[in-house]
Design a protein around this motif. Structure first.
Motif, PDB file in Angstrom:
ATOM      1  N   ASP A 176       9.754  -0.055   2.201  1.00  8.47           N
ATOM      2  CA  ASP A 176       9.567   1.314   1.731  1.00  8.47           C
ATOM      3  C   ASP A 176       8.125   1.784   1.934  1.00  8.47           C
ATOM      4  O   ASP A 176       7.726   2.821   1.405  1.00  8.47           O
ATOM      5  N   VAL A 177       7.339   1.019   2.703  1.00  4.79           N
ATOM      6  CA  VAL A 177       5.964   1.428   3.012  1.00  4.79           C
ATOM      7  C   VAL A 177       6.005   2.359   4.224  1.00  4.79           C
ATOM      8  O   VAL A 177       6.456   1.962   5.295  1.00  4.79           O
ATOM      9  N   PRO A 178       5.573   3.600   4.077  1.00  5.00           N
ATOM     10  CA  PRO A 178       5.630   4.520   5.213  1.00  5.00           C
ATOM     11  C   PRO A 178       4.556   4.220   6.254  1.00  5.00           C
ATOM     12  O   PRO A 178       3.519   3.627   5.951  1.00  5.00           O
ATOM     13  N   LEU A 179       4.850   4.649   7.476  1.00  5.50           N
ATOM     14  CA  LEU A 179       3.914   4.511   8.585  1.00  5.50           C
ATOM     15  C   LEU A 179       3.247   5.850   8.849  1.00  5.50           C
ATOM     16  O   LEU A 179       3.916   6.850   9.089  1.00  5.50           O
ATOM     17  N   GLY A 180       1.917   5.844   8.783  1.00  7.58           N
ATOM     18  CA  GLY A 180       1.150   7.007   9.189  1.00  7.58           C
ATOM     19  C   GLY A 180       0.571   6.766  10.571  1.00  7.58           C
ATOM     20  O   GLY A 180       0.367   5.627  10.974  1.00  7.58           O
ATOM     21  N   ILE A 181       0.309   7.836  11.308  1.00 15.18           N
ATOM     22  CA  ILE A 181      -0.244   7.705  12.660  1.00 15.18           C
ATOM     23  C   ILE A 181      -1.408   8.675  12.821  1.00 15.18           C
ATOM     24  O   ILE A 181      -1.265   9.870  12.560  1.00 15.18           O
TER      25      ILE A 181
ATOM     26  N   PRO B  20       0.844  -1.196   0.000  1.00 22.42           N
ATOM     27  CA  PRO B  20       0.000   0.000   0.000  1.00 22.42           C
ATOM     28  C   PRO B  20       0.878   1.243   0.000  1.00 22.42           C
ATOM     29  O   PRO B  20       2.103   1.165   0.188  1.00 22.42           O
ATOM     30  N   ASP B  21       0.262   2.398  -0.180  1.00 23.24           N
ATOM     31  CA  ASP B  21       1.032   3.642  -0.118  1.00 23.24           C
ATOM     32  C   ASP B  21       1.388   4.005   1.314  1.00 23.24           C
ATOM     33  O   ASP B  21       2.318   4.790   1.540  1.00 23.24           O
ATOM     34  N   ALA B  22       0.650   3.449   2.281  1.00 22.12           N
ATOM     35  CA  ALA B  22       0.995   3.651   3.690  1.00 22.12           C
ATOM     36  C   ALA B  22       0.206   2.668   4.544  1.00 22.12           C
ATOM     37  O   ALA B  22      -0.913   2.280   4.200  1.00 22.12           O
ATOM     38  N   LEU B  23       0.827   2.276   5.660  1.00 18.94           N
ATOM     39  CA  LEU B  23       0.124   1.598   6.740  1.00 18.94           C
ATOM     40  C   LEU B  23      -0.132   2.655   7.798  1.00 18.94           C
ATOM     41  O   LEU B  23       0.820   3.283   8.294  1.00 18.94           O
TER      42      LEU B  23
ATOM     43  N   ARG C   8       9.365  11.082   6.089  1.00 15.33           N
ATOM     44  CA  ARG C   8      10.761  11.263   6.471  1.00 15.33           C
ATOM     45  C   ARG C   8      11.258   9.957   7.073  1.00 15.33           C
ATOM     46  O   ARG C   8      10.465   9.109   7.506  1.00 15.33           O
ATOM     47  N   LEU C   9      12.566   9.797   7.104  1.00 13.53           N
ATOM     48  CA  LEU C   9      13.163   8.619   7.710  1.00 13.53           C
ATOM     49  C   LEU C   9      13.520   8.894   9.169  1.00 13.53           C
ATOM     50  O   LEU C   9      14.040   9.972   9.498  1.00 13.53           O
TER      51      LEU C   9
ATOM     52  N   ARG D 264      10.260   4.724   7.700  1.00 11.37           N
ATOM     53  CA  ARG D 264       9.751   5.873   6.953  1.00 11.37           C
ATOM     54  C   ARG D 264       8.393   6.223   7.537  1.00 11.37           C
ATOM     55  O   ARG D 264       7.494   5.381   7.608  1.00 11.37           O
ATOM     56  N   VAL D 265       8.247   7.452   8.004  1.00 17.94           N
ATOM     57  CA  VAL D 265       7.011   7.873   8.672  1.00 17.94           C
ATOM     58  C   VAL D 265       6.427   9.090   7.972  1.00 17.94           C
ATOM     59  O   VAL D 265       7.156   9.938   7.435  1.00 17.94           O
ATOM     60  N   ILE D 266       5.111   9.169   7.986  1.00 17.33           N
ATOM     61  CA  ILE D 266       4.415  10.357   7.495  1.00 17.33           C
ATOM     62  C   ILE D 266       4.338  11.347   8.634  1.00 17.33           C
ATOM     63  O   ILE D 266       3.793  11.047   9.696  1.00 17.33           O
TER      64      ILE D 266
END
Length: 294
Positions: free
Chosen positions: A82-87, A59-62, A120-121, A291-293
């Motif tokens: 390379d899947v970013p984490l959103g919170i 997916p584009d983000a978890l 960002r990392l 990688r986090v949003i």
């Protein structure tokens, strides 16, 4: 193409009260053009399996909709990919979200941050204790606070944060400074301490700024040691951790390292508020592993 978001949900966040925000959050994400699938496991093991399956589908983000415990689980699924984490903070403490500058107490604002998809990392920390080998993003602690957690988890009453206050009072009556063997980047010291915290970020436990200068992207761990003090002094110093001013106390030291090993008797380690396992425990920083949003 609309962003594909896998939304990982903790149905028990805030005692189930956070679920009232779920439908509005999903509507907001979809109104912003996202294709949203909701993941809710029966328990932590099932949720992690479902999250890993979702990440494997790229997916584009978890996106973790919950508190630090759910973020901790999501980290296991996305780290090294390379899947970013959103919170979307919906827990009690939300300390990891705070460290990333994410809006807390405003789920719609957090959803808008996710929709911007700017990432960002940051670092992750590999922690090994007993049979456990996992990652964390925030703070690992052991000593007085982890013993309070152990005691609180055994209580069935009272509910919520009151249970931790009861556990803290009970533990304080019995607690004695713990002899620790602390190894930082290969150099070992032995000292008695009330607690030791290894921080990738600055706070845990709903705002305790235990490592107030910790940065999640500097490739280093901040190791805070509160040395042996009397109970009266401990009660006087402990509240200052919420302001981060405890660092001026002569019994407090903070050292930076890339690798940390803690050895002690009858102590359990907790990371991101989740039980890891019995000490000895080893922590190694993994620069840029997440990688986090944000």
């Amino acid at each position: 193409m609309p962003p594909q978001l896998a939304l990982l949900v903790n149905p028990a966040a805030r005692g189930g009260r956070a679920l009232r925000l779920l439908e509005p959050v999903v509507r907001r994400l979809r109104a912003g053009g996202a294709d949203v699938s909701v993941i809710a496991g029966r328990d932590a093991t099932d949720a992690l399996e479902r999250a890993c399956t979702a990440v494997a589908e790229r997916p584009d983000a978890l996106v973790a909709f919950g508190g630090d415990g759910l973020v901790h689980l999501a980290v296991q699924a996305v780290a090294g990919t390379d899947v970013p984490l959103g919170i979307i903070p919906a827990g009690t403490g939300n300390d990891i979200a705070a460290a990333l500058g994410l809006p807390r107490g405003d789920a719609m604002a957090a959803a808008r941050t996710v929709l911007r998809m700017k990432s960002r990392l940051i670092d992750a920390v590999r922690v090994r204790a007993g049979d456990a080998d996992e990652l964390y993003a925030g703070v690992m602690c052991c000593g007085f606070d982890s013993r309070v957690n152990e005691r609180a988890n055994r209580l069935t009453w009272p509910p919520g944060m009151a249970r931790y206050l009861v556990a803290m009072a009970e533990e304080l009556r019995r607690f004695r400074p713990i002899p620790f063997r602390i190894t930082l980047d290969g150099e070992t010291v032995e000292r008695e301490a009330m607690l030791v915290a290894v921080g990738n970020t600055r706070s845990y436990g709903a705002g305790m700024r235990v490592c107030p200068d910790a940065l999640p992207d500097d490739g280093l761990l901040d190791v805070m040691v509160l040395g042996a003090v009397g109970k009266g002094e401990f009660l006087r110093v402990f509240p200052s951790v919420y302001r981060g001013t405890h660092v001026t106390h002569p019994a407090v030291s903070i050292t930076r390292a890339r690798s940390v090993r803690l050895e002690a008797y009858d102590v359990v380690a907790y990371a991101d508020g989740e039980r890891v396992g019995p000490v000895p425990v080893t922590c190694d920083v993994r620069p840029g592993a997440l990688r986090v949003i944000a």
